[in-house]
Structure formats: C-alpha cells, structure tokens
Design a protein around this motif. Structure first.
Motif, PDB file in Angstrom:
ATOM      1  N   UNK A 119     101.465  40.191  28.704  1.00  0.00           N
ATOM      2  CA  UNK A 119     102.105  38.976  28.193  1.00  0.00           C
ATOM      3  C   UNK A 119     103.058  38.342  29.191  1.00  0.00           C
ATOM      4  N   UNK A 120     103.854  39.180  29.864  1.00  0.00           N
ATOM      5  CA  UNK A 120     104.850  38.596  30.759  1.00  0.00           C
ATOM      6  C   UNK A 120     104.239  38.252  32.118  1.00  0.00           C
ATOM      7  N   UNK A 121     103.565  39.229  32.749  1.00  0.00           N
ATOM      8  CA  UNK A 121     103.087  38.969  34.112  1.00  0.00           C
ATOM      9  C   UNK A 121     101.797  38.168  34.141  1.00  0.00           C
ATOM     10  N   UNK A 122     100.728  38.709  33.503  1.00  0.00           N
ATOM     11  CA  UNK A 122      99.420  38.059  33.642  1.00  0.00           C
ATOM     12  C   UNK A 122      99.381  36.694  32.972  1.00  0.00           C
ATOM     13  N   UNK A 123      99.755  36.657  31.674  1.00  0.00           N
ATOM     14  CA  UNK A 123      99.606  35.388  30.961  1.00  0.00           C
ATOM     15  C   UNK A 123     100.491  34.292  31.540  1.00  0.00           C
ATOM     16  N   UNK A 124     101.677  34.664  32.005  1.00  0.00           N
ATOM     17  CA  UNK A 124     102.538  33.668  32.636  1.00  0.00           C
ATOM     18  C   UNK A 124     101.863  33.122  33.881  1.00  0.00           C
ATOM     19  N   UNK A 125     101.217  34.042  34.629  1.00  0.00           N
ATOM     20  CA  UNK A 125     100.547  33.611  35.840  1.00  0.00           C
ATOM     21  C   UNK A 125      99.371  32.688  35.522  1.00  0.00           C
ATOM     22  N   UNK A 126      98.637  33.012  34.456  1.00  0.00           N
ATOM     23  CA  UNK A 126      97.508  32.150  34.064  1.00  0.00           C
ATOM     24  C   UNK A 126      98.009  30.761  33.697  1.00  0.00           C
ATOM     25  N   UNK A 127      99.112  30.728  32.942  1.00  0.00           N
ATOM     26  CA  UNK A 127      99.640  29.438  32.530  1.00  0.00           C
ATOM     27  C   UNK A 127     100.075  28.641  33.756  1.00  0.00           C
ATOM     28  N   UNK A 128     100.681  29.373  34.697  1.00  0.00           N
ATOM     29  CA  UNK A 128     101.087  28.749  35.953  1.00  0.00           C
ATOM     30  C   UNK A 128      99.869  28.155  36.675  1.00  0.00           C
ATOM     31  N   UNK A 129      98.776  28.945  36.706  1.00  0.00           N
ATOM     32  CA  UNK A 129      97.561  28.488  37.379  1.00  0.00           C
ATOM     33  C   UNK A 129      96.922  27.322  36.650  1.00  0.00           C
ATOM     34  N   UNK A 130      96.777  27.509  35.330  1.00  0.00           N
ATOM     35  CA  UNK A 130      96.002  26.567  34.533  1.00  0.00           C
ATOM     36  C   UNK A 130      96.671  25.209  34.446  1.00  0.00           C
ATOM     37  N   UNK A 131      97.973  25.205  34.210  1.00  0.00           N
ATOM     38  CA  UNK A 131      98.637  23.928  33.987  1.00  0.00           C
ATOM     39  C   UNK A 131      99.456  23.466  35.189  1.00  0.00           C
ATOM     40  N   UNK A 132      99.429  24.268  36.250  1.00  0.00           N
ATOM     41  CA  UNK A 132     100.195  23.882  37.426  1.00  0.00           C
ATOM     42  C   UNK A 132     101.686  23.894  37.172  1.00  0.00           C
ATOM     43  N   UNK A 133     102.093  24.706  36.181  1.00  0.00           N
ATOM     44  CA  UNK A 133     103.497  24.771  35.802  1.00  0.00           C
ATOM     45  C   UNK A 133     104.262  25.616  36.815  1.00  0.00           C
ATOM     46  N   UNK A 134     105.493  25.251  37.072  1.00  0.00           N
ATOM     47  CA  UNK A 134     106.360  26.024  37.949  1.00  0.00           C
ATOM     48  C   UNK A 134     106.486  27.443  37.383  1.00  0.00           C
ATOM     49  N   UNK A 135     106.351  28.460  38.262  1.00  0.00           N
ATOM     50  CA  UNK A 135     106.318  29.847  37.798  1.00  0.00           C
ATOM     51  C   UNK A 135     107.602  30.233  37.070  1.00  0.00           C
ATOM     52  N   UNK A 136     108.734  29.771  37.597  1.00  0.00           N
ATOM     53  CA  UNK A 136     110.022  30.080  36.956  1.00  0.00           C
ATOM     54  C   UNK A 136     110.100  29.471  35.566  1.00  0.00           C
ATOM     55  N   UNK A 137     109.629  28.212  35.471  1.00  0.00           N
ATOM     56  CA  UNK A 137     109.680  27.515  34.185  1.00  0.00           C
ATOM     57  C   UNK A 137     108.775  28.205  33.168  1.00  0.00           C
ATOM     58  N   UNK A 138     107.569  28.608  33.634  1.00  0.00           N
ATOM     59  CA  UNK A 138     106.629  29.290  32.747  1.00  0.00           C
ATOM     60  C   UNK A 138     107.229  30.600  32.250  1.00  0.00           C
TER      61      UNK A 138
END
Lengths: 171, 265
Positions: A119-138
């Motif tokens: 939940x914290x590492x992988x999914x945050x990274x996917x959201x970062x990848x998918x939506x181009x969201x800043x990693x810190x913000x995600x």
C-alpha cells in the motif's frame, strides 16, 4: 515456505473460484465511520493466501482484481501495476499464513508488511507513474490512511481467521 | 448495499458495441501506455480530443460517464491541489513554508487532472459497452500466451468464468444474510469500530459456508456432466474479430503517432 504450485483438483478450483467471487463482493463493502472507511478487500486476499498459498492464491488475487474491474468498472483505470500489487500482497500473506497456525504475531507481521510494501511503497509508486503525480505529494496523500487502517485490519483478520478455523474443521 | 449495481454494461448499438472485447481491452491497456507520452499542452489537447471522440462514439448519455467520474472527483481534485502546492519551477506566484504555487505547479496540476479524467473515461467506455462475460472471454484470450510459461491457463479461465458467474449470486446471498441477521437484531451501521468489526462475522461466516457448499455441489455436478481435468474441450462462445476492430486499433495507432510527434523530448 511451501510454494503451493501443487496440482489442484476440480473441487479446489471451484472453491478458489467462489473465494474469488466472494473477494469481488467483499471489495465492494466497506465499514466504519465515513472518516476512516476500511474496505474489506484485504480479507479476501488474506483468505486466498491462507487457503491456497502463494501460487493459486496469487492467481485468485489477479482474477479478483480483473473481475472486479470487469463487473464493477475500474476506479482509476486499468493499470498492470495494481495487479502486481495484488500478487505481492497475497504472497506476503501466504509466507506468514499458508498452512501455519494462526498467531497474533503472524497476522501483525503480515499485515504491516503488506501495508508497507504494497500500500505505501508499490501503490504510491504506481499512482506516481500513472498520473504523473509528484512522489512526495502521492505519499502524503496516502500515508495518513495507511497509519490507521493496518491496526483495524489486524484485529479483523485475527477474529475472522479464528472463526473460519472452526468452519474448516467441520468440513 | 442496495447501491451496488452488478455490471455497468448499458445496451446500445453504436460502433463501439460492435468491436471485439479483445480489441477494446488491448486498446484500454494501450491508452494507459500512450498517456505517458503526453507531456505538453499540444499532446494533452490531442489526447483529450481523441478520448472525447471515443466517448462520443459510444452514443451514450454524458451522465453515465459523469457517474463514472463522480465517486473519484474529490480524490482527483485533492490530488491536483497537492500537486499544485508541491511542484516547483517557473515563475513563483505564492510561497509559504514548503508550499508554493508556481507556473509549473499550475500546469502540472491541470495535466494530472486531465490524465485522471481521461483514464477514467476510457476504462468507463470499456465497461459500459462490453458485458462482463465478454470482458472475461477477452481476458482469457489475452492470458493465452502465458501457457508457454507453463501457466495453467485453462484452469485459470475456468476459475474466472465460475467466479464471474457467482458474483451476482454471492452478492444476493450477502444481502440476504445481512437482512436475516438484521431481522434478529444485528446492526451493521452503528456502534464503535470494535462492535462493527464483530458485526462482519455474522455476514462472513455464513457467506463462506454457503460458498463452500456451492463449491462442493458444483464440482460434483461438473464431474457428473463429464468434466475431466486437462481433457480437450471445444468452445461454445467464440469471439470474432471484425472490421470495426481494425478501425479501433487504427484509431489508437493514429493517436500514438500524433502524441509521438507533438510531445517534447
């Protein structure tokens, strides 16, 4: 660790299918006050791991994910990363729970590990990848929820696995 | 519970309905890939135009698409706003502690908003115009190459179709169990957290037991009807590739080409 890639009979397959269907249904139910909604999807993943081990449990997790999208529509889009997350989640649960006695520490360790890795590492990274969201913000967006939910999940899982053990013996 | 609708399929007969589910699933996956290509205003413009054209081609009411976006709208806005505060670069308009609103921040948050909406819209097009049975058949076909890696694809496909068949049944069962427990005083919507956790058990255990019973019965019935593990079988439901699928893939090839040409490197 037992891999669980053993041959599965028809009865096992059908049981797996029904567990997958149950998982799809459970993912649609959430409980708790509106501020801390806890989905029940994790129960399905843990049960898949507990009964079927990493391989068939992982297959079940992937199918649950795909079928959930097919039946209820995709919240936030098809993305293979989330399928990978589902597999990793089941594998972690399976390492601790598959063909093992139910102990508090097993449930605590597996749930915390799933929360951290999936939940914290992988999914945050996917959201970062998918939506181009800043990693810190995600990260910031998810961390609050992930600090609270694992503790609820631990209690739920312990209670449910213990209750289900009685069912298994009766079968 | 009553809000849950099984299957988001809405019948229709526009061109999108005539496409093969395999083509549509591949296109949806492809869309996620090419959305990564968009990185400036022009490419995002074309991306939006093509998505809206696909939405328009379904000939469905805009409301059904809005229903797909609605549950996520706060998440989308929250995410865009977070992005707005955290991106640095370009002209700075406002600054406070770690937060700042900059030229790039505004641009990025708009991009993320578009991305979110476009991804949701395309997957909504897929689920609205394709029955879940068709999607399952399409997925089975896509999984086929895994057979070369010794993945038991036939068994996985069987699990998928049984699970799909039983989702509505189990959903009904869940509602029935909840009503039965309610009739005897169970309360699922009030009380503290611990009380609510305990209230799941009277739902879950009966659901699990009835699933096990169904599984045993179904396996017996299947064997009685001549199901044998690994035996060669024929297919009754067959997917057919049509000219509309070439249109579909051509459309995506065109979009990919445009994005490759318009993006900044």
């Amino acid at each position: 660790m037992k891999t669980g890639i053993k041959k599965i009979d028809l009865q096992g397959l059908v049981t797996l299918a029904l567990l997958v269907a149950m998982n799809v249904v459970l993912q649609k139910i959430s409980f708790g006050p509106a501020t801390v909604k806890v989905g029940l999807g994790f129960i399905g993943s843990a049960l898949l791991a507990y009964y079927f081990g990493p391989f068939w449990g992982g297959v079940g997790a992937v199918l649950s994910d795909l079928l959930k999208s097919a039946v209820f529509g995709v919240e936030g889009g098809f993305f293979p990363g989330f399928i990978l997350s589902a597999i990793v989640g089941v594998v972690i649960y399976a390492i601790f729970l598959y063909q093992k006695p139910i102990k508090w520490w097993r449930i605590i360790a597996s749930t915390l590990l799933v929360t951290l890795v999936v939940n914290v590492l992988m999914n945050t990274y996917w959201i970062h990848l998918l939506y181009g969201l800043d990693l810190r913000a995600a990260f910031l967006q998810r961390i609050l929820k992930e600090l609270i939910t694992p503790w609820i999940q631990i209690v739920v899982l312990y209670v449910i696995l213990n209750s289900l053990q009685r069912v298994k013996i009766r079968r | 519970m009553s809000k849950i609708i099984i299957g988001r399929y809405i019948p229709g007969n526009s061109i999108v309905y005539k496409m093969d589910p395999r083509g549509k699933i591949i296109a949806t996956f492809l869309f996620i890939v090419i959305i990564f290509l968009a990185n400036n205003w022009v490419s995002y413009f074309f991306l939006s135009i093509f998505t809206l054209l696909a939405v328009w081609a379904t000939k469905l009411k805009p409301k059904v698409f809005w229903d797909g976006v609605k549950p996520l709208i706060w998440l989308i806005l929250f995410t865009s706003v977070l992005q707005l505060f955290f991106t640095t670069g370009g002209k700075v308009y406002w600054h406070w502690g770690v937060f700042n609103i900059s030229e790039y921040g505004i641009q990025n948050s708009i991009f993320i908003f578009i991305r979110f909406v476009m991804i949701i819209l395309t997957s909504t097009v897929l689920t609205l115009t394709t029955t879940s049975l068709e999607i399952a058949d399409g997925m089975e076909w896509i999984l086929k190459p895994l057979g070369y890696l010794k993945v038991p694809v036939a068994q996985i496909a069987l699990v998928m179709s049984i699970a799909l068949r039983f989702v509505p049944t189990l959903l009904d069962q869940t509602v029935r169990i909840m009503n039965a427990q309610r009739a005897r005083g169970a309360d699922f919507n009030s009380g503290g957290l611990i009380k609510r956790i305990h209230s799941i058990i009277p739902i879950l255990i009966p659901l699990f037991i009835s699933s096990l019973t169904v599984a045993i019965d179904l396996a017996t019935a299947m064997e009685a009807r001549g199901y044998r593990e690994g035996a060669k079988r024929t297919r009754y439901r067959v997917l057919k590739w049509s000219k509309y699928d070439w249109i579909n893939l051509g459309y995506f090839a065109l979009l990919t080409l445009i994005l490759l040409l318009t993006r900044t490197y």
